[in-house]
Design a protein around this motif. Structure first.
Motif, short mmCIF file in Angstrom:
data_model
loop_
_atom_site.label_atom_id
_atom_site.label_comp_id
_atom_site.label_asym_id
_atom_site.label_seq_id
_atom_site.Cartn_x
_atom_site.Cartn_y
_atom_site.Cartn_z
N GLU A 71 -30.47 -18.36 -36.75
CA GLU A 71 -31.45 -18.91 -35.80
C GLU A 71 -31.70 -17.90 -34.67
OE1 GLU A 71 -33.27 -21.83 -35.56
OE2 GLU A 71 -34.04 -21.21 -33.60
N LEU A 72 -30.62 -17.33 -34.16
CA LEU A 72 -30.75 -16.34 -33.07
C LEU A 72 -31.52 -15.11 -33.52
CD1 LEU A 72 -27.16 -16.25 -31.50
CD2 LEU A 72 -29.14 -17.65 -30.85
N GLU A 73 -31.45 -14.82 -34.82
CA GLU A 73 -32.04 -13.58 -35.34
C GLU A 73 -33.39 -13.81 -36.01
OE1 GLU A 73 -30.68 -10.73 -34.48
OE2 GLU A 73 -29.21 -11.95 -33.42
N GLY A 74 -34.06 -14.89 -35.64
CA GLY A 74 -35.44 -15.06 -36.06
C GLY A 74 -35.68 -15.83 -37.34
N HIS A 75 -34.65 -16.52 -37.85
CA HIS A 75 -34.82 -17.24 -39.12
C HIS A 75 -35.20 -18.70 -38.94
CE1 HIS A 75 -33.36 -14.41 -42.37
NE2 HIS A 75 -33.13 -13.72 -41.27
N GLY A 76 -35.20 -19.21 -37.74
CA GLY A 76 -35.43 -20.64 -37.52
C GLY A 76 -36.88 -21.03 -37.78
N ASP A 77 -37.07 -22.18 -38.40
CA ASP A 77 -38.40 -22.75 -38.62
C ASP A 77 -38.23 -24.26 -38.69
OD1 ASP A 77 -41.03 -23.26 -39.20
OD2 ASP A 77 -40.95 -22.51 -41.27
N MET A 78 -38.17 -24.88 -37.52
CA MET A 78 -37.93 -26.32 -37.42
C MET A 78 -36.67 -26.69 -38.22
SD MET A 78 -41.91 -27.50 -37.52
CE MET A 78 -42.33 -26.56 -38.98
N GLY A 83 -32.04 -28.37 -37.89
CA GLY A 83 -32.44 -26.99 -37.63
C GLY A 83 -31.24 -26.08 -37.83
N LEU A 84 -31.50 -24.81 -38.07
CA LEU A 84 -30.40 -23.87 -38.30
C LEU A 84 -29.41 -23.88 -37.14
CD1 LEU A 84 -32.27 -20.68 -39.68
CD2 LEU A 84 -31.19 -22.54 -40.97
N HIS A 131 -31.77 -19.37 -47.79
CA HIS A 131 -33.24 -19.43 -47.89
C HIS A 131 -33.79 -19.82 -46.53
CE1 HIS A 131 -37.31 -20.39 -48.77
NE2 HIS A 131 -37.13 -21.67 -48.53
N SER A 132 -34.82 -19.11 -46.08
CA SER A 132 -35.40 -19.41 -44.78
C SER A 132 -36.81 -18.87 -44.72
CB SER A 132 -34.54 -18.80 -43.66
OG SER A 132 -34.50 -17.39 -43.83
N HIS A 133 -37.46 -19.13 -43.59
CA HIS A 133 -38.85 -18.70 -43.38
C HIS A 133 -38.93 -17.82 -42.13
CE1 HIS A 133 -39.94 -22.93 -45.24
NE2 HIS A 133 -39.41 -22.11 -46.14
N PRO A 134 -38.23 -16.70 -42.08
CA PRO A 134 -38.29 -15.86 -40.88
C PRO A 134 -39.70 -15.29 -40.72
CG PRO A 134 -37.07 -14.75 -42.64
CD PRO A 134 -37.42 -16.12 -43.15
N PHE A 135 -40.19 -15.27 -39.50
CA PHE A 135 -41.61 -14.98 -39.24
C PHE A 135 -42.06 -13.64 -39.85
CE2 PHE A 135 -45.03 -13.17 -36.65
CZ PHE A 135 -45.99 -14.17 -36.79
N HIS A 136 -41.38 -12.54 -39.46
CA HIS A 136 -41.87 -11.23 -39.89
C HIS A 136 -41.71 -11.01 -41.40
CE1 HIS A 136 -41.07 -10.79 -35.56
NE2 HIS A 136 -42.20 -10.12 -35.59
N SER A 137 -40.60 -11.45 -41.96
CA SER A 137 -40.39 -11.29 -43.40
C SER A 137 -41.40 -12.11 -44.18
CB SER A 137 -38.98 -11.74 -43.80
OG SER A 137 -38.02 -11.13 -43.00
N THR A 138 -41.74 -13.29 -43.67
CA THR A 138 -42.71 -14.14 -44.36
C THR A 138 -44.10 -13.52 -44.31
OG1 THR A 138 -41.37 -16.08 -43.82
CG2 THR A 138 -43.64 -16.49 -44.51
#
Ligand SMILES: [Zn+2]
Length: 260
Positions: free
Chosen positions: A32-39, A62-63, A109-116
């Motif tokens: 979550e701290l590293e940008g992987h959080g998505d609700m 949430g993560l 599995h996650s929806h990190p902004f930049h990777s997505t």
């Protein structure tokens, strides 16, 4: 005392599962701290050491909210064997990767902004920065068969096939999956993927000329910068960062379990 969702005596007697799940919970909060959080989307799983299946983070959290008690044990067909709470719809992504990769014990599995965003392009992730060098041996393949969520065993099998021997896979127009032999490696795979994608998007957006180092130098660099002691060092760093944020050592600070 916090209410325990587990009914199985084996779990209570086997400290090793509880200990690993405590770390897997911390991995969720670190990610979550590293940008992987998505609700409340995103989940990690841990292969049950007794061969019963996998421990999957339960749904609707949430993560940053995950503690060591927020996991359910499912078998490889998705049947819930232990624990309460919602089973994430994308459980087959975890089970099919674990079936295909016996050495993998943790799947994320996650929806990190930049990777997505990067996954929605047709670009190949290149070793432009050292974070991307983590993926030097197998690169990061892209799964393009569907942008739907991975809710069936055939779709999970297809994702596992695209992942192959790699540490991570981009799920085009959806998110990412990442793996490791343990929670430390899986977490670093997720973190480095997001950092590498962010860097490459910035490079592309800069309009400036750029080139990656050679394949041989990239492999060489991987051995130098990611030996086991460096993995330990980075894992401990992210744990200290989490502790500093949560205000004390231990899990569940953000969720306030002790007060409940
Ligand atoms: Zn998803």
């Amino acid at each position: 005392m916090p209410h325990s969702p587990y009914s199985d005596a084996l779990h209570r007697q086997d400290g090793s599962i509880a200990t690993v799940l405590h770390d897997v919970a911390r991995a969720h909060r670190i990610l979550e701290l590293e940008g992987h959080g998505d609700m409340s989307m995103g989940h990690l799983s841990y292969r049950d050491p007794h061969g019963r299946g996998l421990w999957l983070k339960q749904g609707n959290l949430g993560l940053e909210e995950v503690t060591g008690e927020d996991f359910i044990l499912i078998d490889f067909d998705g049947n819930v064997l232990e624990g309460q709470g919602l089973r994430h719809l994308e459980w087959p992504l975890h089970s099919e990767i674990m079936l295909a990769r016996p050495e993998v014990n943790v799947v994320g599995h996650s929806h990190p902004f930049h990777s997505t965003i990067f996954g929605a392009t047709d670009a190949e992730l290149g070793p432009y920065v050292n974070h991307a060098v983590w993926f030097a041996h197998h690169g990061v393949p892209r799964f393009t068969e569907t942008s739907h969520i991975i809710t069936t065993q055939p779709l999970g099998t297809a994702v596992a096939r695209t992942l192959g021997p790699a540490e991570a896979v981009l799920l085009a127009n959806h998110g990412v999956a990442f793996v490791g032999r343990n929670v430390k490696e899986a977490t670093l795979s997720g973190i480095f993927l997001e950092k590498a994608a962010k860097a490459q998007l910035a490079l592309a957006a800069s309009g400036l000329g750029h080139a990656p180092p050679s394949a041989a130098e990239t492999i060489e660099k991987h051995e130098v910068i990611y030996p086991e002691r460096a993995k330990d060092n980075y894992w401990m760093y992210f744990n200290r960062k989490l502790d500093a944020l949560e205000g004390r050592a231990g899990s569940g600070a953000l969720r306030g379990y002790e007060g409940a």
